[in-house]
Design a protein around this motif. Sequence first.
Motif, PDB file in Angstrom:
ATOM      1  N   ILE A   1       0.839  -1.201   0.000  1.00 33.85           N
ATOM      2  CA  ILE A   1       0.000   0.000   0.000  1.00 33.85           C
ATOM      3  C   ILE A   1       0.876   1.254   0.000  1.00 33.85           C
ATOM      4  O   ILE A   1       0.628   2.211  -0.740  1.00 33.85           O
ATOM      5  CB  ILE A   1      -0.940  -0.001   1.220  1.00 33.85           C
ATOM      6  CG1 ILE A   1      -2.012  -1.078   1.055  1.00 33.85           C
ATOM      7  CG2 ILE A   1      -1.588   1.368   1.416  1.00 33.85           C
ATOM      8  CD1 ILE A   1      -2.928  -1.236   2.252  1.00 33.85           C
TER       9      ILE A   1
ATOM     10  N   GLY B   1      -5.184   4.579  -3.822  1.00 35.97           N
ATOM     11  CA  GLY B   1      -6.216   4.159  -4.755  1.00 35.97           C
ATOM     12  C   GLY B   1      -7.403   3.569  -4.004  1.00 35.97           C
ATOM     13  O   GLY B   1      -7.312   3.239  -2.819  1.00 35.97           O
ATOM     14  N   ALA B   2      -8.523   3.427  -4.701  1.00 33.58           N
ATOM     15  CA  ALA B   2      -9.734   2.905  -4.073  1.00 33.58           C
ATOM     16  C   ALA B   2      -9.513   1.506  -3.501  1.00 33.58           C
ATOM     17  O   ALA B   2      -9.981   1.184  -2.407  1.00 33.58           O
ATOM     18  CB  ALA B   2     -10.874   2.887  -5.095  1.00 33.58           C
ATOM     19  N   SER B   3      -8.780   0.685  -4.219  1.00 28.90           N
ATOM     20  CA  SER B   3      -8.515  -0.677  -3.768  1.00 28.90           C
ATOM     21  C   SER B   3      -7.674  -0.690  -2.494  1.00 28.90           C
ATOM     22  O   SER B   3      -7.935  -1.470  -1.565  1.00 28.90           O
ATOM     23  CB  SER B   3      -7.809  -1.475  -4.871  1.00 28.90           C
ATOM     24  OG  SER B   3      -7.483  -2.770  -4.419  1.00 28.90           O
ATOM     25  N   ASP B   4      -6.658   0.170  -2.451  1.00 27.24           N
ATOM     26  CA  ASP B   4      -5.800   0.231  -1.268  1.00 27.24           C
ATOM     27  C   ASP B   4      -6.559   0.791  -0.063  1.00 27.24           C
ATOM     28  O   ASP B   4      -6.336   0.362   1.075  1.00 27.24           O
ATOM     29  CB  ASP B   4      -4.566   1.089  -1.551  1.00 27.24           C
ATOM     30  CG  ASP B   4      -3.549   0.364  -2.425  1.00 27.24           C
ATOM     31  OD1 ASP B   4      -3.573  -0.888  -2.439  1.00 27.24           O
ATOM     32  OD2 ASP B   4      -2.741   1.034  -3.082  1.00 27.24           O
ATOM     33  N   ARG B   5      -7.449   1.737  -0.305  1.00 27.67           N
ATOM     34  CA  ARG B   5      -8.272   2.255   0.801  1.00 27.67           C
ATOM     35  C   ARG B   5      -9.137   1.138   1.383  1.00 27.67           C
ATOM     36  O   ARG B   5      -9.259   0.989   2.589  1.00 27.67           O
ATOM     37  CB  ARG B   5      -9.170   3.396   0.308  1.00 27.67           C
ATOM     38  CG  ARG B   5      -8.464   4.712   0.046  1.00 27.67           C
ATOM     39  CD  ARG B   5      -9.481   5.840  -0.073  1.00 27.67           C
ATOM     40  NE  ARG B   5      -8.848   7.084  -0.501  1.00 27.67           N
ATOM     41  CZ  ARG B   5      -8.872   7.556  -1.736  1.00 27.67           C
ATOM     42  NH1 ARG B   5      -9.487   6.871  -2.688  1.00 27.67           N
ATOM     43  NH2 ARG B   5      -8.280   8.704  -2.034  1.00 27.67           N
ATOM     44  N   GLU B   6      -9.751   0.367   0.496  1.00 27.05           N
ATOM     45  CA  GLU B   6     -10.613  -0.724   0.947  1.00 27.05           C
ATOM     46  C   GLU B   6      -9.817  -1.768   1.709  1.00 27.05           C
ATOM     47  O   GLU B   6     -10.271  -2.280   2.742  1.00 27.05           O
ATOM     48  CB  GLU B   6     -11.296  -1.371  -0.272  1.00 27.05           C
ATOM     49  CG  GLU B   6     -12.159  -2.583   0.064  1.00 27.05           C
ATOM     50  CD  GLU B   6     -13.340  -2.256   0.952  1.00 27.05           C
ATOM     51  OE1 GLU B   6     -13.824  -3.172   1.653  1.00 27.05           O
ATOM     52  OE2 GLU B   6     -13.772  -1.083   0.973  1.00 27.05           O
ATOM     53  N   THR B   7      -8.620  -2.070   1.222  1.00 28.53           N
ATOM     54  CA  THR B   7      -7.761  -3.039   1.904  1.00 28.53           C
ATOM     55  C   THR B   7      -7.372  -2.537   3.285  1.00 28.53           C
ATOM     56  O   THR B   7      -7.403  -3.283   4.272  1.00 28.53           O
ATOM     57  CB  THR B   7      -6.490  -3.303   1.078  1.00 28.53           C
ATOM     58  OG1 THR B   7      -6.851  -3.854  -0.189  1.00 28.53           O
ATOM     59  CG2 THR B   7      -5.564  -4.279   1.799  1.00 28.53           C
TER      60      THR B   7
ATOM     61  N   SER C   1     -10.535  -2.584   5.581  1.00 32.80           N
ATOM     62  CA  SER C   1     -10.940  -3.955   5.899  1.00 32.80           C
ATOM     63  C   SER C   1      -9.997  -4.598   6.904  1.00 32.80           C
ATOM     64  O   SER C   1     -10.436  -5.328   7.804  1.00 32.80           O
ATOM     65  CB  SER C   1     -10.986  -4.797   4.620  1.00 32.80           C
ATOM     66  OG  SER C   1     -11.985  -4.327   3.741  1.00 32.80           O
TER      67      SER C   1
ATOM     68  N   ASN D   1       2.511   1.826  -3.390  1.00 39.93           N
ATOM     69  CA  ASN D   1       1.553   2.382  -4.356  1.00 39.93           C
ATOM     70  C   ASN D   1       1.323   3.872  -4.082  1.00 39.93           C
ATOM     71  O   ASN D   1       1.218   4.672  -5.016  1.00 39.93           O
ATOM     72  CB  ASN D   1       0.227   1.627  -4.276  1.00 39.93           C
ATOM     73  CG  ASN D   1       0.327   0.209  -4.806  1.00 39.93           C
ATOM     74  OD1 ASN D   1       1.255  -0.123  -5.542  1.00 39.93           O
ATOM     75  ND2 ASN D   1      -0.610  -0.637  -4.425  1.00 39.93           N
TER      76      ASN D   1
END
Length: 239
Positions: A150, A161-167, A170, A153
């Motif tokens: 993360i 990014g949106a994916s890293d925020r979600e990771t 979570s 990136n």
Amino acid sequence: MENVACQQSREYMFSTSLEDLSGADIVAVREVDSEFFNLLNKYGLEEYYLSLTNAKINIDCFKAMTEADIKEIFNDEIGTRIKFRGLVNEWRLANQLAPISTCCCQHTDQSSASGSISQSDSISSFSGSGSSTYKFSLQNFLDSAVGIKICANYNANNELGASDRETLISNIVRDHLEKDVPMNSAMFDNITGDIVKRFASEKKEYYFQKEKRNGKLYNKYRSMSRAFRKSGFFLNISA
């Protein structure tokens, strides 16, 4: 000499999954350890019967089973671990044994603390274990393999990014749920503060808005904790 049911069950353990068995075959498997199978079936875990028995796991193991054992058995299947823990605890309580806990500390009610989330939004109302003094370490997470990725990136793009925020979100929620630690307003505020300090492009209100009871981190925790409460797999056990 082993009976036919035992011999059949062992063959199935090595050759097939429960979904592949016929009605008669399932009856034969149930006869081997009907109490174990029925408990699994009650919690929606009957598909694991063969793999568990193949690993020599049965009801006798419940007497000495620990949270570490459950985690080793099911790895990252958090929902399955929660269900199986509930199953084991039901059996242990019925047999006058102390339940398995994910934390040795007794939970302290935080509903009267300033800025705390109402009980309906906290897993404390149906968990019963976990430490009120637990503090999540963002740095420890960022030092993990996932956290390092993360950060890499972010350094490359100057934003998450949106994916890293979600990771990120979570993993924060998962950490608290695995430890049965209820999150409150102060925790959300502190963790969000750590995030925006580490990632300058991030906005605090994206993760938590105290006055509005909103934000991605808050909503993720609330949705997951409500789902677990509805599942009924947490035992409300008082000290």
